[in-house]
Design a protein around this motif. Structure first.
Motif, PDB file in Angstrom:
ATOM      1  N   LEU A  20       0.844  -1.197   0.000  1.00 53.89           N
ATOM      2  CA  LEU A  20       0.000   0.000   0.000  1.00 53.89           C
ATOM      3  C   LEU A  20       0.877   1.244   0.000  1.00 53.89           C
ATOM      4  N   ARG A  49      -1.231  -3.694   2.778  1.00 52.69           N
ATOM      5  CA  ARG A  49      -2.631  -3.370   3.074  1.00 52.69           C
ATOM      6  C   ARG A  49      -3.045  -4.047   4.373  1.00 52.69           C
ATOM      7  N   GLY A  50      -3.719  -3.310   5.223  1.00 47.23           N
ATOM      8  CA  GLY A  50      -4.247  -3.898   6.451  1.00 47.23           C
ATOM      9  C   GLY A  50      -3.226  -4.130   7.552  1.00 47.23           C
ATOM     10  N   ASP A  89      -0.453   3.651  -2.680  1.00 49.09           N
ATOM     11  CA  ASP A  89      -1.424   3.019  -3.558  1.00 49.09           C
ATOM     12  C   ASP A  89      -1.088   3.289  -5.037  1.00 49.09           C
ATOM     13  N   ASP A 108      -8.563   8.806   1.474  1.00 52.11           N
ATOM     14  CA  ASP A 108      -7.734   7.590   1.430  1.00 52.11           C
ATOM     15  C   ASP A 108      -6.858   7.439   2.659  1.00 52.11           C
ATOM     16  N   LYS A 191      -7.695   3.867   3.451  1.00 51.42           N
ATOM     17  CA  LYS A 191      -6.866   2.664   3.342  1.00 51.42           C
ATOM     18  C   LYS A 191      -5.767   2.694   4.388  1.00 51.42           C
ATOM     19  N   LEU A 192      -5.437   3.920   4.832  1.00 51.98           N
ATOM     20  CA  LEU A 192      -4.341   4.085   5.785  1.00 51.98           C
ATOM     21  C   LEU A 192      -4.732   5.097   6.858  1.00 51.98           C
ATOM     22  N   GLN A 218      -8.395  -1.759  12.950  1.00 48.78           N
ATOM     23  CA  GLN A 218      -7.456  -2.296  11.954  1.00 48.78           C
ATOM     24  C   GLN A 218      -7.894  -3.692  11.542  1.00 48.78           C
ATOM     25  N   THR A 223      -8.031  -1.645   7.792  1.00 50.13           N
ATOM     26  CA  THR A 223      -7.304  -0.393   7.542  1.00 50.13           C
ATOM     27  C   THR A 223      -5.841  -0.576   7.950  1.00 50.13           C
ATOM     28  N   ALA A 224      -4.919  -0.201   7.081  1.00 49.19           N
ATOM     29  CA  ALA A 224      -3.506  -0.204   7.471  1.00 49.19           C
ATOM     30  C   ALA A 224      -3.289   0.944   8.449  1.00 49.19           C
TER      31      ALA A 224
END
Ligand SMILES: Nc1ncnc2c1ncn2[C@@H]1O[C@H](COP(=O)(O)OP(=O)(O)O)[C@@H](O)[C@H]1O
Ligand SMILES: [Mg+2]
Length: 350
Positions: A20, A49-50, A89, A108, A191-192, A218, A223-224
Motif C-alpha cells: 500500500l 494493506r491492512g 497506492d 484515502d 486505506k491508511l 485495523q 485499515t492499514a
C-alpha cells in the motif's frame, strides 16, 4: 543430450502483492537558523494493506516529520527540502497536485494526532465535524450524513451516539474526544490511518482503551495503520511490524515478536530495557538511556548512536551502517543498521 525441464521448477513464483505504501530513501531537511537539520535522513519502508506498523523512538528522532512527509504535508519549499520516493497506492505522493493531495487527506488517508482539540473546532457540534467531512468527500445528503455520523460514533465505542452528535467538544472527556477524531479519520473508509502519539495526552486507562480501539478497527475494517509513539510499550502486542527510529534513520525493523524477543540494535535493546516491567518494585525510577539524542544539524560521524552505545567499536565512528539483515539467507525482514549487532549471549545479563 538435453534433459527436460521439470515443470515445477519453471513455474513462475507467485507475484508479491504491491504494498500500500512504499517509501524509498526519504529525506526531509529543514532549513533552520543554525543550518540544515536532517529530520528524516534516508528512510525506506513498506506497508502492506491492512498491516499495522509501529514507529518508535525518542522524542526528536524524526517520527512526526516522517509521518507528515509520507502524507505529503511536508514538501519541498522555502523552509525544507524533501527527496526520495513516497508511493501510496501506486501514486507518487510528492508529484501530486495540491488538489489531489487534499482529496487524498480525509478520504484515502486518515490522521489522528496527539491532542484531539487541535482537530476539533470548539464552536462546532460533534456531529457537524463528521457530516462536513462526509459532505466534502462523499457528497452525502443531510439525513444520510447524519445517519452515517451516528454509525461512526457507535463504531468507535461512543455510547448514546444520537445524543452525542448534538454536543460540543468541550462537553466530552479527552478519551471521548479522541474517539471522535478517530471517527472523523475513518469517515471515508481510508486505506491508511496515521496515528501520531494518539494517546500521549490521555491517562493510562483511557490510553489502553484507545489503543484497543485502533487495533480492533485495523482488524475489522482492514485499515492499514502507522502507529507512532515514543513508547515501545504502546506498540507492543499491537503492531505487526515495528520500525525503531534514531536520528532520522531506521535503526532496526522487524516483525514485532522478533524485535521484542531478539533485538539486534543496541538502541532497541536500550529502549526495551527502559520499558517499566511488572516485576519492578513499586515507585522504581523509570530507566532512561544515558546521553542525549544527536544534534541533527551536526550529526556525529558514523553511526548516530555510537556516542551513547555500550558496545561501540572503532568502525562505528568512521562509517554509517546501513539497514541490513546481516545474516545470509534470512528472509524474515529483520533488519538492523549496526556493525556489531547485539548477540544473543548479551541478553538477559543486563
Ligand atoms: N518546523 C520545524 N522547524 C525546525 N525543526 C523542526 C521542525 N519540525 C521538526 N523539527 C526538528 O526535527 C527533528 C525531528 O522532529 P520530530 O519529527 O517532531 O521528532 P519526533 O516526532 O520523533 O519527536 C527534531 O530535531 C525537531 O526539533
Ligand atoms: Mg512527534
Amino acid at each position: 543430450m538435453t534433459t527436460s525441464v521439470i515443470s515445477d521448477e519453471s513455474a513462475p513464483a507467485a507475484p508479491r502483492p504491491a504494498p500500500l505504501l512504499r517509501v524509498e530513501n526519504l529525506r526531509t531537511t529543514i532549513h533552520t537558523a543554525r543550518g540544515d537539520l536532517r529530520a528524516v535522513d534516508g528512510v525506506s519502508l513498506t506497508l502492506a494493506r491492512g498491516e499495522m506498523l509501529g514507529v518508535v523512538g525518542e522524542s526528536g528522532s524524526g517520527k512526526s516529520v516522517l509521518g507528515r512527509t509520507v502524507m505529503g504535508l511536508h514538501r519541498t519549499g522555502p523552509t525544507m527540502t524533501v527527496s526520495g520516493l513516497v508511493e501510496f497506492d501506486g501514486q507518487d505522493v510528492h508529484a501530486m497536485s495540491p488538489r489531489a493531495l487534499r482529496s487524498m487527506w480525509g478520504s484515502d488517508v486518515g490522521m489522528v494526532f496527539q491532542d484531539p482539540m487541535t482537530a476539533l473546532n470548539p464552536v462546532k457540534r460533534v456531529g457537524t465535524h463528521l457530516t462536513e467531512t462526509l459532505h466534502a468527500h462523499r457528497g452525502l445528503g443531510r439525513a444520510a450524513a447524519r445517519g452515517r455520523a451516528v454509525e461512526l460514533l457507535d463504531l468507535v465505542g461512543i455510547p448514546d451516539p444520537a445524543r452525542r452528535i448534538t454536543q460540543y467538544p468541550h462537553e466530552l472527556s479527552g478519551g471521548m474526544r479522541q474517539r471522535v477524531v478517530i471517527a472523523m479519520a475513518l469517515a471515508n473508509d481510508p486505506k491508511l490511518l496515521i496515528a501520531d502519539e494518539p494517546t500521549t495526552a490521555l491517562d493510562v486507562t483511557v490510553q489502553r482503551q484507545i489503543l484497543d480501539l485502533l487495533e480492533r478497527l485495523q482488524r475489522e475494517l482492514g485499515t492499514a495503520v502507522i502507529l507512532i509513539s515514543h513508547n515501545l510499550g504502546v506498540v507492543a502486542g499491537r503492531a505487526d511490524r515495528v520500525a525503531v527510529m534514531y536520528g532520522g534513520r531506521i535503526a532496526e525493523t522487524a516483525h514485532a515478536a522478533d524485535l521484542f524477543v531478539s533485538p539486534r540494535h543496541p538502541y532497541t535493546e536500550a529502549l526495551l530495557s527502559a520499558i517499566p516491567r511488572l516485576d519492578d518494585p513499586p515507585h522504581a525510577r523509570l530507566r532512561a538511556i544515558d546521553g542525549a539524542p544527536p544534534d541533527m544539524v551536526h550529526p556525529p560521524a558514523g553511526c548516530r548512536f555510537a556516542p551513547r552505545c555500550a558496545y561501540v567499536h572503532d568502525d562505528c565512528t568512521r562509517e554509517l551502517p546501513v539497514l541490513a539483515s546481516g545474516r545470509a539467507g534470512d528472509e524474515s525482514g529483520h533488519l538492523a543498521a549496526c556493525f556489531h549487532p547485539v548477540a544473543n549471549a548479551n541478553r538477559g545479563e543486563r
